[in-house]
Scaffold this motif. Sequence first.
Motif, PDB file in Angstrom:
ATOM      1  N   VAL A 194       0.833  -1.199   0.000  1.00  0.00           N
ATOM      2  CA  VAL A 194       0.000   0.000   0.000  1.00  0.00           C
ATOM      3  C   VAL A 194       0.871   1.254   0.000  1.00  0.00           C
ATOM      4  CG1 VAL A 194      -1.605   1.345   1.424  1.00  0.00           C
ATOM      5  CG2 VAL A 194      -2.023  -1.097   1.025  1.00  0.00           C
ATOM      6  N   THR A 195       1.969   1.211   0.749  1.00  0.00           N
ATOM      7  CA  THR A 195       2.902   2.334   0.790  1.00  0.00           C
ATOM      8  C   THR A 195       3.455   2.649  -0.601  1.00  0.00           C
ATOM      9  OG1 THR A 195       3.540   1.939   3.087  1.00  0.00           O
ATOM     10  CG2 THR A 195       5.148   3.082   1.702  1.00  0.00           C
ATOM     11  N   VAL A 196       3.777   1.608  -1.362  1.00  0.00           N
ATOM     12  CA  VAL A 196       4.286   1.806  -2.725  1.00  0.00           C
ATOM     13  C   VAL A 196       3.251   2.522  -3.585  1.00  0.00           C
ATOM     14  CG1 VAL A 196       4.964   0.610  -4.840  1.00  0.00           C
ATOM     15  CG2 VAL A 196       5.886  -0.137  -2.640  1.00  0.00           C
ATOM     16  N   LEU A 197       1.990   2.130  -3.480  1.00  0.00           N
ATOM     17  CA  LEU A 197       0.941   2.785  -4.271  1.00  0.00           C
ATOM     18  C   LEU A 197       0.798   4.256  -3.899  1.00  0.00           C
ATOM     19  CD1 LEU A 197      -1.910   0.098  -4.361  1.00  0.00           C
ATOM     20  CD2 LEU A 197      -0.299   0.697  -6.178  1.00  0.00           C
ATOM     21  N   LEU A 198       0.874   4.565  -2.622  1.00  0.00           N
ATOM     22  CA  LEU A 198       0.766   5.956  -2.189  1.00  0.00           C
ATOM     23  C   LEU A 198       1.934   6.783  -2.719  1.00  0.00           C
ATOM     24  CD1 LEU A 198      -0.376   5.352   1.492  1.00  0.00           C
ATOM     25  CD2 LEU A 198      -1.771   6.306  -0.351  1.00  0.00           C
ATOM     26  N   ARG A 199       3.119   6.233  -2.656  1.00  0.00           N
ATOM     27  CA  ARG A 199       4.286   6.964  -3.153  1.00  0.00           C
ATOM     28  C   ARG A 199       4.239   7.111  -4.667  1.00  0.00           C
ATOM     29  NH1 ARG A 199       8.851   4.350   0.931  1.00  0.00           N
ATOM     30  NH2 ARG A 199       8.456   5.813   2.643  1.00  0.00           N
ATOM     31  N   SER A 256       2.454  10.034  -5.690  1.00  0.00           N
ATOM     32  CA  SER A 256       3.085  11.279  -5.223  1.00  0.00           C
ATOM     33  C   SER A 256       2.494  11.787  -3.910  1.00  0.00           C
ATOM     34  CB  SER A 256       2.980  12.373  -6.298  1.00  0.00           C
ATOM     35  OG  SER A 256       3.637  11.971  -7.489  1.00  0.00           O
ATOM     36  N   ILE A 257       2.060  10.836  -3.070  1.00  0.00           N
ATOM     37  CA  ILE A 257       1.629  11.189  -1.713  1.00  0.00           C
ATOM     38  C   ILE A 257       2.875  11.141  -0.832  1.00  0.00           C
ATOM     39  CG2 ILE A 257       0.076  10.669   0.189  1.00  0.00           C
ATOM     40  CD1 ILE A 257      -1.377  11.341  -2.397  1.00  0.00           C
ATOM     41  N   GLY A 258       3.322  12.288  -0.370  1.00  0.00           N
ATOM     42  CA  GLY A 258       4.594  12.339   0.366  1.00  0.00           C
ATOM     43  C   GLY A 258       4.469  12.104   1.848  1.00  0.00           C
ATOM     44  N   ARG A 259       3.353  12.555   2.453  1.00  0.00           N
ATOM     45  CA  ARG A 259       3.176  12.419   3.905  1.00  0.00           C
ATOM     46  C   ARG A 259       1.941  11.581   4.188  1.00  0.00           C
ATOM     47  NH1 ARG A 259       3.788  16.562   8.129  1.00  0.00           N
ATOM     48  NH2 ARG A 259       1.631  17.071   7.628  1.00  0.00           N
ATOM     49  N   PHE A 260       2.124  10.494   4.934  1.00  0.00           N
ATOM     50  CA  PHE A 260       0.991   9.630   5.257  1.00  0.00           C
ATOM     51  C   PHE A 260       1.351   8.722   6.423  1.00  0.00           C
ATOM     52  CE2 PHE A 260       3.391   7.537   1.828  1.00  0.00           C
ATOM     53  CZ  PHE A 260       3.698   6.327   2.410  1.00  0.00           C
ATOM     54  N   VAL A 261       0.309   8.176   7.022  1.00  0.00           N
ATOM     55  CA  VAL A 261       0.444   7.102   8.005  1.00  0.00           C
ATOM     56  C   VAL A 261      -0.535   6.010   7.599  1.00  0.00           C
ATOM     57  CG1 VAL A 261       0.236   6.391  10.411  1.00  0.00           C
ATOM     58  CG2 VAL A 261       1.058   8.696   9.866  1.00  0.00           C
ATOM     59  N   VAL A 262      -0.022   4.821   7.364  1.00  0.00           N
ATOM     60  CA  VAL A 262      -0.859   3.659   7.096  1.00  0.00           C
ATOM     61  C   VAL A 262      -0.931   2.838   8.374  1.00  0.00           C
ATOM     62  CG1 VAL A 262      -1.175   1.567   5.728  1.00  0.00           C
ATOM     63  CG2 VAL A 262      -0.172   3.602   4.670  1.00  0.00           C
ATOM     64  N   ASP A 263      -2.133   2.569   8.833  1.00  0.00           N
ATOM     65  CA  ASP A 263      -2.345   1.778  10.047  1.00  0.00           C
ATOM     66  C   ASP A 263      -3.283   0.634   9.706  1.00  0.00           C
ATOM     67  OD1 ASP A 263      -3.060   0.657  12.465  1.00  0.00           O
ATOM     68  OD2 ASP A 263      -3.579   2.534  13.447  1.00  0.00           O
ATOM     69  N   ALA A 264      -2.743  -0.589   9.694  1.00  0.00           N
ATOM     70  CA  ALA A 264      -3.552  -1.782   9.423  1.00  0.00           C
ATOM     71  C   ALA A 264      -3.667  -2.576  10.713  1.00  0.00           C
ATOM     72  CB  ALA A 264      -2.920  -2.621   8.323  1.00  0.00           C
ATOM     73  N   GLY A 265      -4.652  -2.228  11.527  1.00  0.00           N
ATOM     74  CA  GLY A 265      -4.867  -2.946  12.769  1.00  0.00           C
ATOM     75  C   GLY A 265      -3.673  -2.940  13.687  1.00  0.00           C
ATOM     76  N   GLY A 266      -2.896  -1.852  13.691  1.00  0.00           N
ATOM     77  CA  GLY A 266      -1.752  -1.754  14.579  1.00  0.00           C
ATOM     78  C   GLY A 266      -0.409  -1.927  13.902  1.00  0.00           C
ATOM     79  N   ASP A 267      -0.395  -2.359  12.646  1.00  0.00           N
ATOM     80  CA  ASP A 267       0.839  -2.370  11.869  1.00  0.00           C
ATOM     81  C   ASP A 267       0.935  -1.024  11.154  1.00  0.00           C
ATOM     82  OD1 ASP A 267       1.086  -4.936  12.726  1.00  0.00           O
ATOM     83  OD2 ASP A 267       1.147  -5.862  10.751  1.00  0.00           O
TER      84      ASP A 267
END
Length: 311
Positions: A172-177, A180-191
């Motif tokens: 998911v991080t690869v897709l966001l980058r 061109s999404i530079g700032r994000f937090v991905v939270d998958a049930g605590g990961d």
Amino acid sequence: MIPTDREAGPTALGNGRRPTFTFDAIGTRWSIETDSPLDADLRRELCRRIEDFDAVYSRFRPDSLIARIAAAPAGGRFTFPEDSRSLFGLYDRLAEVTDGAVDPLVCRDLELLGYDSTYTLTPAPAPVRARHARTRPSWRTDVARDGTTLTTRRPLVIDVGAAGKGHLVDLVTVLLRDASIGRFVVDAGGDLRHSGEDTLRIGLEHPLAPGRVIGVAHLHQGAAVCASATNRRAWGPGLHHVLDARTGLPTNDVLATWVVAGDAAVADALATALFFTAPHQLAAIHRFTYVRVGSDGRVDSSPDFDGELFT
């Protein structure tokens, strides 16, 4: 109680005012926090990528590739997507460094203890479990891997849970980058995986007192933090999801672990491996920092752990 996929923390300690895309997938709650709302096309792409992952690796759906492997009476050759190279390579290293304690073929033992696809939560009779123990499979001996292709000789139940959710966070991080999404937090049930120049403060939930924390980790640009704990996905006295694959039984030496690493797959995997293996042995294959709570309540951590511990 039906176990959930939420581990014992970590939880981002923030103001929660940024736009957040939330949804349920692979049995847990996801949130993706960004500076601006994600457009509809990107949201659909993210959901499609997670669905594609689930269709391959889920042991809870009958149409997955994992289910086909479990149902193949004489085994066979099964080709996985390209992302499996890194995921299975990680399991190769884990099986070696933990001397087989972390093994994706431990899944049948989980099922026989009651944590099966229908959540029976009732262990199979002792003679049934003993019969399985005599022929218990091993990732190192019962699976031949050639790149993205696995070859088996009998039905095998594969569970990538020790690293799979973290691996999906990385995808998911690869897709966001790529978007061109530079700032994000991905939270998958605590990961969690974080991108951005700001430092996040991550609360480490107390394994015996949900809602309280034993400390705070500081998460910097590009890093991930994952946790594992025996009080989550537990369904009876001494029954929980962290099994030693060599014995097929739940471990009882460690209560909870947190790992900070450069990607979520590694953090997720090592959070499990720390239940069985000394940190210095794991450090031979990956860079990480950690916090670990033993069954006696003692807390140990990396000398270079960036954060605060309250106990």
